[in-house]
Each structure stands twice: as C-alpha cells, then as structure tokens.
Design a protein around this motif. Structure first.
Motif, PDB file in Angstrom:
ATOM      1  N   ASN A 153     -16.724 -11.708  49.801  1.00 12.72           N
ATOM      2  CA  ASN A 153     -16.750 -11.111  51.137  1.00 12.72           C
ATOM      3  C   ASN A 153     -15.566 -11.625  51.957  1.00 12.72           C
ATOM      4  O   ASN A 153     -15.160 -12.786  51.817  1.00 12.72           O
ATOM      5  CB  ASN A 153     -18.043 -11.483  51.875  1.00 12.72           C
ATOM      6  CG  ASN A 153     -19.276 -11.102  51.093  1.00 12.72           C
ATOM      7  OD1 ASN A 153     -19.645  -9.943  51.030  1.00 12.72           O
ATOM      8  ND2 ASN A 153     -19.931 -12.081  50.489  1.00 12.72           N
ATOM      9  N   TYR A 154     -15.047 -10.758  52.821  1.00 12.12           N
ATOM     10  CA  TYR A 154     -13.993 -11.187  53.734  1.00 12.12           C
ATOM     11  C   TYR A 154     -14.180 -10.482  55.076  1.00 12.12           C
ATOM     12  O   TYR A 154     -14.467  -9.284  55.120  1.00 12.12           O
ATOM     13  CB  TYR A 154     -12.604 -10.862  53.190  1.00 12.12           C
ATOM     14  CG  TYR A 154     -11.508 -11.112  54.209  1.00 12.12           C
ATOM     15  CD1 TYR A 154     -11.098 -12.414  54.501  1.00 12.12           C
ATOM     16  CD2 TYR A 154     -10.915 -10.058  54.902  1.00 12.12           C
ATOM     17  CE1 TYR A 154     -10.118 -12.655  55.459  1.00 12.12           C
ATOM     18  CE2 TYR A 154      -9.931 -10.295  55.865  1.00 12.12           C
ATOM     19  CZ  TYR A 154      -9.543 -11.596  56.129  1.00 12.12           C
ATOM     20  OH  TYR A 154      -8.583 -11.839  57.079  1.00 12.12           O
ATOM     21  N   MET A 155     -13.986 -11.243  56.150  1.00 10.75           N
ATOM     22  CA  MET A 155     -13.992 -10.638  57.486  1.00 10.75           C
ATOM     23  C   MET A 155     -13.128 -11.458  58.427  1.00 10.75           C
ATOM     24  O   MET A 155     -13.163 -12.689  58.410  1.00 10.75           O
ATOM     25  CB  MET A 155     -15.402 -10.526  58.071  1.00 10.75           C
ATOM     26  CG  MET A 155     -15.395  -9.917  59.474  1.00 10.75           C
ATOM     27  SD  MET A 155     -16.931 -10.098  60.372  1.00 10.75           S
ATOM     28  CE  MET A 155     -17.719  -8.568  59.933  1.00 10.75           C
ATOM     29  N   ASP A 156     -12.360 -10.750  59.237  1.00 11.05           N
ATOM     30  CA  ASP A 156     -11.649 -11.361  60.358  1.00 11.05           C
ATOM     31  C   ASP A 156     -12.313 -10.834  61.627  1.00 11.05           C
ATOM     32  O   ASP A 156     -12.081  -9.687  62.035  1.00 11.05           O
ATOM     33  CB  ASP A 156     -10.169 -10.986  60.326  1.00 11.05           C
ATOM     34  CG  ASP A 156      -9.387 -11.655  61.451  1.00 11.05           C
ATOM     35  OD1 ASP A 156     -10.024 -12.258  62.345  1.00 11.05           O
ATOM     36  OD2 ASP A 156      -8.149 -11.561  61.451  1.00 11.05           O
ATOM     37  N   PRO A 157     -13.161 -11.624  62.281  1.00 11.10           N
ATOM     38  CA  PRO A 157     -13.941 -11.143  63.433  1.00 11.10           C
ATOM     39  C   PRO A 157     -13.072 -10.620  64.577  1.00 11.10           C
ATOM     40  O   PRO A 157     -13.471  -9.699  65.282  1.00 11.10           O
ATOM     41  CB  PRO A 157     -14.735 -12.375  63.874  1.00 11.10           C
ATOM     42  CG  PRO A 157     -14.732 -13.282  62.697  1.00 11.10           C
ATOM     43  CD  PRO A 157     -13.457 -13.029  61.979  1.00 11.10           C
ATOM     44  N   LEU A 158     -11.895 -11.207  64.739  1.00  8.00           N
ATOM     45  CA  LEU A 158     -11.042 -10.796  65.855  1.00  8.00           C
ATOM     46  C   LEU A 158     -10.434  -9.419  65.645  1.00  8.00           C
ATOM     47  O   LEU A 158      -9.912  -8.816  66.591  1.00  8.00           O
ATOM     48  CB  LEU A 158      -9.938 -11.838  66.086  1.00  8.00           C
ATOM     49  CG  LEU A 158     -10.431 -13.254  66.446  1.00  8.00           C
ATOM     50  CD1 LEU A 158      -9.251 -14.158  66.745  1.00  8.00           C
ATOM     51  CD2 LEU A 158     -11.383 -13.212  67.644  1.00  8.00           C
ATOM     52  N   GLN A 159     -10.510  -8.919  64.414  1.00  2.70           N
ATOM     53  CA  GLN A 159     -10.023  -7.571  64.126  1.00  2.70           C
ATOM     54  C   GLN A 159     -11.110  -6.512  64.265  1.00  2.70           C
ATOM     55  O   GLN A 159     -10.852  -5.321  64.115  1.00  2.70           O
ATOM     56  CB  GLN A 159      -9.439  -7.517  62.707  1.00  2.70           C
ATOM     57  CG  GLN A 159      -8.254  -8.430  62.476  1.00  2.70           C
ATOM     58  CD  GLN A 159      -7.086  -8.118  63.391  1.00  2.70           C
ATOM     59  OE1 GLN A 159      -6.720  -6.956  63.560  1.00  2.70           O
ATOM     60  NE2 GLN A 159      -6.505  -9.147  63.997  1.00  2.70           N
ATOM     61  N   MET A 160     -12.333  -6.967  64.526  1.00  2.00           N
ATOM     62  CA  MET A 160     -13.455  -6.037  64.618  1.00  2.00           C
ATOM     63  C   MET A 160     -13.610  -5.528  66.052  1.00  2.00           C
ATOM     64  O   MET A 160     -13.582  -6.313  67.004  1.00  2.00           O
ATOM     65  CB  MET A 160     -14.757  -6.724  64.176  1.00  2.00           C
ATOM     66  CG  MET A 160     -14.727  -7.298  62.761  1.00  2.00           C
ATOM     67  SD  MET A 160     -14.331  -6.079  61.508  1.00  2.00           S
ATOM     68  CE  MET A 160     -15.720  -4.960  61.693  1.00  2.00           C
ATOM     69  N   LEU A 161     -13.746  -4.219  66.194  1.00  2.00           N
ATOM     70  CA  LEU A 161     -13.934  -3.632  67.518  1.00  2.00           C
ATOM     71  C   LEU A 161     -15.296  -3.982  68.106  1.00  2.00           C
ATOM     72  O   LEU A 161     -15.456  -4.114  69.320  1.00  2.00           O
ATOM     73  CB  LEU A 161     -13.783  -2.103  67.433  1.00  2.00           C
ATOM     74  CG  LEU A 161     -12.389  -1.600  67.049  1.00  2.00           C
ATOM     75  CD1 LEU A 161     -12.410  -0.087  66.879  1.00  2.00           C
ATOM     76  CD2 LEU A 161     -11.357  -2.005  68.091  1.00  2.00           C
ATOM     77  N   ALA A 259     -20.998 -14.665  62.790  1.00  2.00           N
ATOM     78  CA  ALA A 259     -19.539 -14.740  62.800  1.00  2.00           C
ATOM     79  C   ALA A 259     -19.025 -15.854  63.705  1.00  2.00           C
ATOM     80  O   ALA A 259     -19.568 -16.103  64.781  1.00  2.00           O
ATOM     81  CB  ALA A 259     -18.957 -13.402  63.242  1.00  2.00           C
ATOM     82  N   GLY A 260     -17.963 -16.502  63.243  1.00  3.06           N
ATOM     83  CA  GLY A 260     -17.202 -17.421  64.081  1.00  3.06           C
ATOM     84  C   GLY A 260     -15.988 -16.692  64.637  1.00  3.06           C
ATOM     85  O   GLY A 260     -16.001 -15.471  64.768  1.00  3.06           O
ATOM     86  N   PHE A 261     -14.938 -17.451  64.954  1.00  2.10           N
ATOM     87  CA  PHE A 261     -13.714 -16.835  65.494  1.00  2.10           C
ATOM     88  C   PHE A 261     -12.646 -16.623  64.420  1.00  2.10           C
ATOM     89  O   PHE A 261     -11.790 -15.752  64.568  1.00  2.10           O
ATOM     90  CB  PHE A 261     -13.127 -17.711  66.614  1.00  2.10           C
ATOM     91  CG  PHE A 261     -13.973 -17.759  67.864  1.00  2.10           C
ATOM     92  CD1 PHE A 261     -14.961 -16.813  68.100  1.00  2.10           C
ATOM     93  CD2 PHE A 261     -13.759 -18.746  68.810  1.00  2.10           C
ATOM     94  CE1 PHE A 261     -15.729 -16.854  69.249  1.00  2.10           C
ATOM     95  CE2 PHE A 261     -14.511 -18.793  69.970  1.00  2.10           C
ATOM     96  CZ  PHE A 261     -15.510 -17.849  70.187  1.00  2.10           C
ATOM     97  N   SER A 262     -12.661 -17.447  63.383  1.00  2.00           N
ATOM     98  CA  SER A 262     -11.585 -17.396  62.392  1.00  2.00           C
ATOM     99  C   SER A 262     -11.950 -16.483  61.225  1.00  2.00           C
ATOM    100  O   SER A 262     -13.132 -16.224  60.973  1.00  2.00           O
ATOM    101  CB  SER A 262     -11.296 -18.812  61.881  1.00  2.00           C
ATOM    102  OG  SER A 262     -12.476 -19.368  61.319  1.00  2.00           O
ATOM    103  N   PRO A 263     -10.954 -15.989  60.471  1.00  2.00           N
ATOM    104  CA  PRO A 263     -11.249 -15.212  59.260  1.00  2.00           C
ATOM    105  C   PRO A 263     -12.019 -16.067  58.254  1.00  2.00           C
ATOM    106  O   PRO A 263     -11.848 -17.292  58.207  1.00  2.00           O
ATOM    107  CB  PRO A 263      -9.864 -14.855  58.713  1.00  2.00           C
ATOM    108  CG  PRO A 263      -8.928 -15.017  59.867  1.00  2.00           C
ATOM    109  CD  PRO A 263      -9.508 -16.109  60.713  1.00  2.00           C
TER     110      PRO A 263
END
Length: 452
Positions: A153-161, A259-263
């Motif tokens: 799994n991968y997510m960058d929360p700051l890229q999520m609308l 989610a946190g702030f970092s990817p």
C-alpha cells in the motif's frame, strides 16, 4: 533493502488505485496498491480479484521488466520469510503464556476447593483442547503463518483532496476505513510492515494541548467488531515498525489505518485462502469442464459426451467462473501487470482458449435441447437449469460492460483503464454465440413453454 524496494516500485509507477465495487457502486481506492506473492496466486477483496506479481520463486521463469523490479520483489520475499519466523515465535509465546495461566489458575482452585477444581479443570481442558492443541503443533503454526502474498500500500495524505473522518471515536483522518481483512485462511496471522517517510513532509506535532492521537503520525486503529460502545485503540506506527494480528484477532476485531502527514508504504503479508484462487485451481476446473467435449476422429466435428442436467450445469458454471472471476477481472485492471513482467499473459491466453471451447459447448447444448427427439422430462429439466446459468451470464456481462464504462473507470490513467474483454460484435464469425444473450434466453423460455 525493503525500503529501497518501496521507493523503486514508486519510481517505476508500480502502485495503482484499485477500482472496487461496494453495494453495487464502483469506487477508486484512496490508497494505491499492488499484490506481490507466489506465482499464480490471487487475492480478492471488495469484488476485485488482484493477481500477484510473482516474486522470485525456484522453478519459475519470471522475466522482470528491469533488474530493479526483480530486486524489489526479492527484498519482499525476504521480508516475508522474516515475518513468518517472527509470527511463529509470537504464537508460540502466546501459547506458552496461556498454558502457564491455565496451570496457575488450576493450582489456586485446588487450594480453595478440591472438588470444584476437578470440575473447573475439566472445563479448562475441554476449552484448551479446542483452541491450544493445534497451535502447539508446529505444522499448524507454520500453515497459519506461511504467507503466500503481500498487498503493498502507498499513500501521500497531502496529495489527497479529501480523507474520510473516523466516525466513532474522533480519531481523525482515515486512509482505510474500519474493516476485517477478507479471503484469509481461518485464524491465520496477518503481518504488517510500515514505512512512513518521516521528515519528507511535516514532523510530529509538538502541540502540548493535543487530545487523542498525534495527527502527524500514522496509526493503526483497533476496535471490537461491530461495537462502537467499547473504546477503540489508536496505536502509533513509526518508520520500520511492524505489527502482527495473531490468531482470531482479525475475526473478533476490526481495524483501520489513520493517516499521518507524511507519505507511507506498508507491506501486509497474508495467508490468502487460495482454495479457489490459484491458476492451478482454475486450469483444473477448465480441464474438468472440457472432458465433456469430444471430437469425431473422421469428420473432426465437435459434440458433447453427456447431456445430463448435472453435467451441463457443472460445465456452464465453470464457464461463468473462468469468464467473470478470471478473464474479466484480469483485463478490468488494464495493463498494470506489464509494468512488472509479462508472466500472466500466457496463462490468460490459455484460459481464454479454454473459455472459447466452452462457448462452443454452450452452443452445442442449445442445438441439442432444440431437437424434438429428446425425452420431454429430461429436456425440460436441462433447459430450466441451463436458463438459470445463461441468465446469470447475461446479467454479469451487462454489469461488467457498465463497470468498464463507469465514471470511476474513465477517471483512471490511460494504461490503467479497464478493458472489456472478452468482447465481440455480432459480425465476428469466429464466435458461435452472440455477446448479448437476450435473444438466446428468450428462445429458450419459449421452448420451455412449448414443451410444457
């Protein structure tokens, strides 16, 4: 090595948002994923079957698109082996603790009341025989911790609308909602390795007045299944942490990812229930179905060995299974797997060849039930059974065609857009039956009424 592997896969654009189906609607997952594991294995969740990118396995010729992707897959199988060993140790430790606890309780009971202790000891032994004896057996432990795949799994929360808020305990932004992991061997352990890229976005919050969890840090949430009265837990996850969900925890509890702030990357290692989810299984099913097809040695004409209702039903159900659980599921995910290897192309071509023969078998059944010399009762029974399977096939074809054209599907990048395959038009003469079975079904329904 594992962290380098994550970054390599990200660099090669090897993480994909899945198009899943929930309550009849299609959604694109906020988390990007890829499945890596034993060659020929699959994992199904939310009506989507993922196919493993095979990790390096002895006896399999796997040609990767680049040496870097090979090395990333190799690092993940090494992590898999390590987590298997750790899970076995954890279960053995759990069993030793439980055994000691039971023994200590028995001694206290004896001192208090010898007669009562016999009864209680008997009940403890009965409970223990059902839940602890299998775990004490190393083979059982091994089977429940022998991970056959990992879902990355991968997510960058700051890229999520937008991220959904945790609804019950005020835990903040969720990357993954409350759920049980699906399609697993019963009471098998799930192992999760977490790597959050701390320092690349926002460091942990230094606010002193925070209530609850630190929103900068990723957490795994845990709660009792279907219970919102008992308080849930939010457990922080830092760079390089791993955790284990042992025994029946995945059944008795639900978990979410906060989610946190970092990817963040994670590698979630599972003992997937592959009883109906391996290439070996579906090829076996196809070969079983094709046993009812025979070729005349002189004319080379094809015919069916049996028109017994049970045989026709079995063959047509396998026909549906290979079309909707394998071929359409695979091509629905676009060309994602070609970014790793072309390993799946040959098996899919083989399955499509089997499926085409089953289309011929369906047309042969239609031809036979239309003949008047068939015994009335048997003919009617065969047609009624046949109608049910064809009606299901028609419904599913319409559903899959619509899914491939949905707004969610259209939102995906070009190389990830679903392909509606198999698909053909009426003027394609190499297919024995039309794609749209509406007219075929209507004719069968009329035939049933005529026979009656």
């Amino acid at each position: 090595m594992v962290q380098e592997g994550f970054l390599t896969l990200q660099k090669h654009d090897c993480f994909f948002q899945d198009l899943v189906r929930i309550k009849g609607k299609d959604f694109v997952t906020p988390v990007s994923r890829i499945l890596i594991g034993n060659p020929g294995c699959t994992y199904k969740y939310l009506n989507t079957r993922l196919f493993t990118v095979p990790w390096p396995t002895k006896g399999y010729d796997i040609k990767y698109c680049s040496p870097q992707i090979h090395d990333a897959c190799k690092a993940l199988i090494r992590l898999n082996d390590y987590l298997h060993i750790e899970a076995v140790k954890a279960l053995q430790g759990q069993n030793l603790f439980e055994t000691k606890e039971i023994k200590d309780t028995t001694v206290i009971d004896r001192e208090q009341n010898f007669a009562t202790s016999l009864t209680e000891k008997g009940s403890v032994s009965k409970d223990q025989s059902s839940c602890c004896v299998p775990e004490d057996d190393y083979i059982s432990l091994k089977n429940r911790t022998s991970y056959n795949l990992t879902l990355l799994n991968y997510m960058d929360p700051l890229q999520m609308l937008y991220l959904k808020q945790e609804p019950y305990f005020g835990m903040g932004n969720m990357a993954v909602s409350w759920h049980h992991d699906e399609n697993l061997v019963e009471r098998s352990t799930v192992a999760v390795y977490s790597y959050s890229c701390e320092g690349s976005a926002v460091a942990e919050s230094n606010e002193q007045k925070l209530k609850g969890r630190d929103p900068a840090v990723w957490h795994v949430g845990l709660k009792v299944a279907w219970d919102i009265e008992t308080p849930g837990l939010a457990i922080p996850l830092h760079q390089g942490d791993f955790y284990l969900m042992l025994d029946d925890l995945n059944m008795t509890h639900q978990h979410c990812v906060l989610a946190g702030f970092s990817p963040r990357f994670s590698s979630t290692h599972r003992v997937a229930d592959c009883s109906r989810g391996t290439l070996e299984y579906i090829i076996g099913q196809c070969e079983l179905a094709l046993q009812n097809l025979q070729t005349d040695s002189d004319s080379m004409a094809l015919s069916l060995k049996s028109l017994e209702t049970a045989v026709v039903k079995q063959v047509e159900e396998i026909h549906n299974e290979v079309e909707f659980e394998w071929l359409r599921q695979f091509w629905f995910q676009g060309k994602r797997y070609l970014k790793f290897t072309d390993w799946w192309l040959k098996p899919m071509a083989k399955l499509e060849e089997f499926w085409r023969k089953m289309e011929i078998m369906t047309s042969l059944v239609l031809s036979e039930v239309g003949k008047e010399e068939q015994i009335k009762e048997q003919r009617n029974e065969t047609i009624s059974c046949f109608l049910l399977v064809l009606t299901e096939r028609q419904r599913l074809r319409k559903e899959w065609t619509a899914r491939c054209q949905s707004e969610a599907a259209e939102s995906l990048p070009e190389d990830q857009k679903p392909e509606c395959r198999p698909f053909w038009t009426d003027d394609e003469c190499d297919m024995p039956l039309p794609y749209d079975l509406e007219e075929v079904i209507a004719n069968l329904q009329n035939l049933v009424q005529w026979v009656e």
